[in-house]
Motif scaffolding. Sequence first.
Motif, PDB file in Angstrom:
ATOM      1  N   ALA A 167      54.486  29.761 -45.300  1.00 43.43           N
ATOM      2  CA  ALA A 167      53.197  30.383 -45.851  1.00 43.43           C
ATOM      3  C   ALA A 167      52.949  31.762 -44.852  1.00 43.43           C
ATOM      4  O   ALA A 167      52.095  31.942 -44.357  1.00 43.43           O
ATOM      5  CB  ALA A 167      51.865  29.557 -45.329  1.00 43.43           C
ATOM      6  N   ALA A 168      54.006  32.620 -45.288  1.00 45.02           N
ATOM      7  CA  ALA A 168      54.189  33.918 -44.560  1.00 45.02           C
ATOM      8  C   ALA A 168      53.563  35.315 -45.177  1.00 45.02           C
ATOM      9  O   ALA A 168      54.423  36.169 -45.097  1.00 45.02           O
ATOM     10  CB  ALA A 168      55.416  33.944 -44.221  1.00 45.02           C
ATOM     11  N   GLY A 169      52.607  35.046 -45.938  1.00 44.56           N
ATOM     12  CA  GLY A 169      51.934  36.494 -46.687  1.00 44.56           C
ATOM     13  C   GLY A 169      52.365  36.408 -48.147  1.00 44.56           C
ATOM     14  O   GLY A 169      53.122  35.582 -48.597  1.00 44.56           O
ATOM     15  N   LEU A 170      51.575  37.485 -48.752  1.00 46.72           N
ATOM     16  CA  LEU A 170      51.625  37.690 -50.243  1.00 46.72           C
ATOM     17  C   LEU A 170      52.062  39.143 -50.392  1.00 46.72           C
ATOM     18  O   LEU A 170      51.846  39.996 -49.812  1.00 46.72           O
ATOM     19  CB  LEU A 170      50.442  37.273 -50.827  1.00 46.72           C
ATOM     20  CG  LEU A 170      49.813  35.863 -50.477  1.00 46.72           C
ATOM     21  CD1 LEU A 170      48.363  35.823 -50.971  1.00 46.72           C
ATOM     22  CD2 LEU A 170      50.435  34.888 -51.396  1.00 46.72           C
ATOM     23  N   ILE A 171      52.594  39.216 -51.804  1.00 46.92           N
ATOM     24  CA  ILE A 171      52.995  40.567 -52.197  1.00 46.92           C
ATOM     25  C   ILE A 171      52.635  41.071 -53.540  1.00 46.92           C
ATOM     26  O   ILE A 171      52.700  39.980 -54.459  1.00 46.92           O
ATOM     27  CB  ILE A 171      54.481  40.615 -52.097  1.00 46.92           C
ATOM     28  CG1 ILE A 171      55.260  40.261 -50.845  1.00 46.92           C
ATOM     29  CG2 ILE A 171      55.208  41.974 -52.542  1.00 46.92           C
ATOM     30  CD1 ILE A 171      56.587  40.007 -50.995  1.00 46.92           C
ATOM     31  N   PRO A 172      52.176  41.863 -53.897  1.00 51.23           N
ATOM     32  CA  PRO A 172      51.479  42.341 -55.430  1.00 51.23           C
ATOM     33  C   PRO A 172      52.667  42.001 -56.067  1.00 51.23           C
ATOM     34  O   PRO A 172      53.743  42.539 -55.831  1.00 51.23           O
ATOM     35  CB  PRO A 172      51.162  43.851 -54.966  1.00 51.23           C
ATOM     36  CG  PRO A 172      50.715  43.917 -53.414  1.00 51.23           C
ATOM     37  CD  PRO A 172      51.612  43.178 -52.854  1.00 51.23           C
ATOM     38  N   GLU A 173      52.438  41.536 -57.494  1.00 51.95           N
ATOM     39  CA  GLU A 173      53.356  41.280 -58.358  1.00 51.95           C
ATOM     40  C   GLU A 173      53.621  42.574 -59.319  1.00 51.95           C
ATOM     41  O   GLU A 173      52.670  42.882 -60.123  1.00 51.95           O
ATOM     42  CB  GLU A 173      52.899  40.137 -59.079  1.00 51.95           C
ATOM     43  CG  GLU A 173      54.109  39.446 -60.066  1.00 51.95           C
ATOM     44  CD  GLU A 173      55.032  38.950 -59.418  1.00 51.95           C
ATOM     45  OE1 GLU A 173      56.166  39.739 -59.577  1.00 51.95           O
ATOM     46  OE2 GLU A 173      55.127  37.739 -59.343  1.00 51.95           O
ATOM     47  N   THR A 174      54.621  43.247 -58.903  1.00 50.99           N
ATOM     48  CA  THR A 174      54.710  44.689 -59.694  1.00 50.99           C
ATOM     49  C   THR A 174      55.960  44.638 -60.413  1.00 50.99           C
ATOM     50  O   THR A 174      56.507  45.756 -60.586  1.00 50.99           O
ATOM     51  CB  THR A 174      54.277  45.805 -58.973  1.00 50.99           C
ATOM     52  OG1 THR A 174      55.310  45.745 -57.732  1.00 50.99           O
ATOM     53  CG2 THR A 174      52.982  45.724 -58.444  1.00 50.99           C
ATOM     54  N   ASP A 175      56.734  43.532 -60.569  1.00 48.78           N
ATOM     55  CA  ASP A 175      58.004  43.723 -60.890  1.00 48.78           C
ATOM     56  C   ASP A 175      58.548  44.132 -62.138  1.00 48.78           C
ATOM     57  O   ASP A 175      59.339  44.854 -62.721  1.00 48.78           O
ATOM     58  CB  ASP A 175      58.832  42.273 -60.951  1.00 48.78           C
ATOM     59  CG  ASP A 175      59.091  41.753 -59.600  1.00 48.78           C
ATOM     60  OD1 ASP A 175      58.988  42.651 -58.529  1.00 48.78           O
ATOM     61  OD2 ASP A 175      59.431  40.789 -59.416  1.00 48.78           O
ATOM     62  N   ILE A 176      57.256  44.234 -63.287  1.00 43.76           N
ATOM     63  CA  ILE A 176      57.300  44.769 -64.519  1.00 43.76           C
ATOM     64  C   ILE A 176      57.326  46.239 -64.550  1.00 43.76           C
ATOM     65  O   ILE A 176      57.444  46.885 -65.699  1.00 43.76           O
ATOM     66  CB  ILE A 176      56.499  44.063 -65.644  1.00 43.76           C
ATOM     67  CG1 ILE A 176      54.930  44.476 -65.102  1.00 43.76           C
ATOM     68  CG2 ILE A 176      56.501  42.555 -65.275  1.00 43.76           C
ATOM     69  CD1 ILE A 176      53.881  44.251 -66.132  1.00 43.76           C
ATOM     70  N   LEU A 177      56.884  46.707 -63.402  1.00 41.32           N
ATOM     71  CA  LEU A 177      56.752  48.077 -63.429  1.00 41.32           C
ATOM     72  C   LEU A 177      57.687  49.015 -62.901  1.00 41.32           C
ATOM     73  O   LEU A 177      58.413  48.551 -61.997  1.00 41.32           O
ATOM     74  CB  LEU A 177      55.410  48.551 -62.721  1.00 41.32           C
ATOM     75  CG  LEU A 177      53.923  47.812 -63.208  1.00 41.32           C
ATOM     76  CD1 LEU A 177      52.908  48.221 -61.959  1.00 41.32           C
ATOM     77  CD2 LEU A 177      53.763  48.345 -64.515  1.00 41.32           C
TER      78      LEU A 177
END
Length: 465
Positions: free
Chosen positions: A253-263
């Motif tokens: 549970a080491a953090g979150l990353i914005p989901e921007t792979d489609i960009l």
Amino acid sequence: MHYDCAIIGGGAAGMAAALSASQRGVEKIVLLERDPAVGGILRQCVHDGFGTLYLKKSLTGPEYAAHFKNQLKNTPVTIKTSASVLELSGEYGAFSVKYLSKTEGPARLTADTVILAMGCRERTLGQLRIPGSRPSGIYTAGTAQYMMNIQNLLPGKNVVILGSGDIGLIMARRLTLEGARVSLVLGEKATGLARNHLQCIRDFNLPIRFGFTVVSVHGYKRLKGVSIAPVLADGRPELSKKTYVPCDTLLVAAGLIPETDILDSDFVRLDKNGGINVYDNGQTSIPGLFACGNVTGVHDLVDKVSMAGKQAGESAASFLAGKPAASGEKLPDAYLEKEPTCEVLNSLKENERLCVLCPKGCILSFDTACEPPEITGYRCRRGLHHGREEWKTPRRMLTTTVKTAAGGLVPVKSSVPLPQRSLLKAMKKIRKITLTSSVAPGTIICKNILNSGADIITTGEAHEN
């Protein structure tokens, strides 16, 4: 097919954006969601605490999602589920969205405006660069949550959790309630909200260490243990002091990353943390392209995600109408307050308690010279009532799932808080329940559990596997 507005992502931000845009007069709206149903991560978050600011009441994740889903039924918004967006290109008036749909196959639509609401994803063990083999038994906390709350699978029996943020704490409680042993929770820093430390760690006397991290994993077919070590001031682990902790499961549970792979990075401007840069009204660097929620930067509360979605929907509607960007409603003071973290718990005096009813986190003081003790520090009548209970017999909402005869799961909760000391006993009784037929949310499936005065009620629809 051409739309006035296309919204990518059907979680808390996307649903709020679709609803507000529709309410502002946008007629042709499409909402694309890659999962089989809208709701995003909320569908697997069976715990409560959602909506205390935005809706003025505490709901479970499925209940919070249902609030928006039910409202969207009364709008002309087109919802496409099991539709994964692959590519976004174009400009205002001619945005192109390519997606892969379970029902349509490869498909494409166009839109005048687009709202990005893809949320965020978890950091993995590989991104943390921890050495060792990769045996079974290593999961991100969100994956383990999905296994338990959607698939009816217990990840393991003896668990170490790397990360003391909110999802790590919530999973520590969830695993404990389901009978697993949480051997240790680790965190480099004392993160996580105070209410989660209280209700997930202290309530169950779970071991937690700050200033430590996992430095290697052991085992081949199945995880056998992890080595942990203290973290130095410069961020390096002090390997000379590493110790071994046996376990069969490691949750990351080491953090979150914005989901921007489609960009494409050349298409829209991102910030240094990978989130999409937006102006106050939610518009990106491209006219007609808006973004909201965790895709712009990870928020601490879903209420703030929904508020950002509402703002983006209103701004897109204003843009389409050729009007000045919507300024949005003034945020209530509660949105601007920083919710207490675990340092507050550590600083409490013997005659003080933390109110966990809302993100304000009032510190309640008890004058023990009086009988019953006189309470100060609360900012509402509910806080006063909570303080009286917390001093004598702490009570907690119980949230979990029950099985169906078809092999699925239904999220449930107690109608009122139960005495904290009886939660594990109540769980043993709930685990014996199997629903033989589908039931609507809000159905009582167990009356007056343990003679506590609390009923167990369903909070969402069944997840069939």
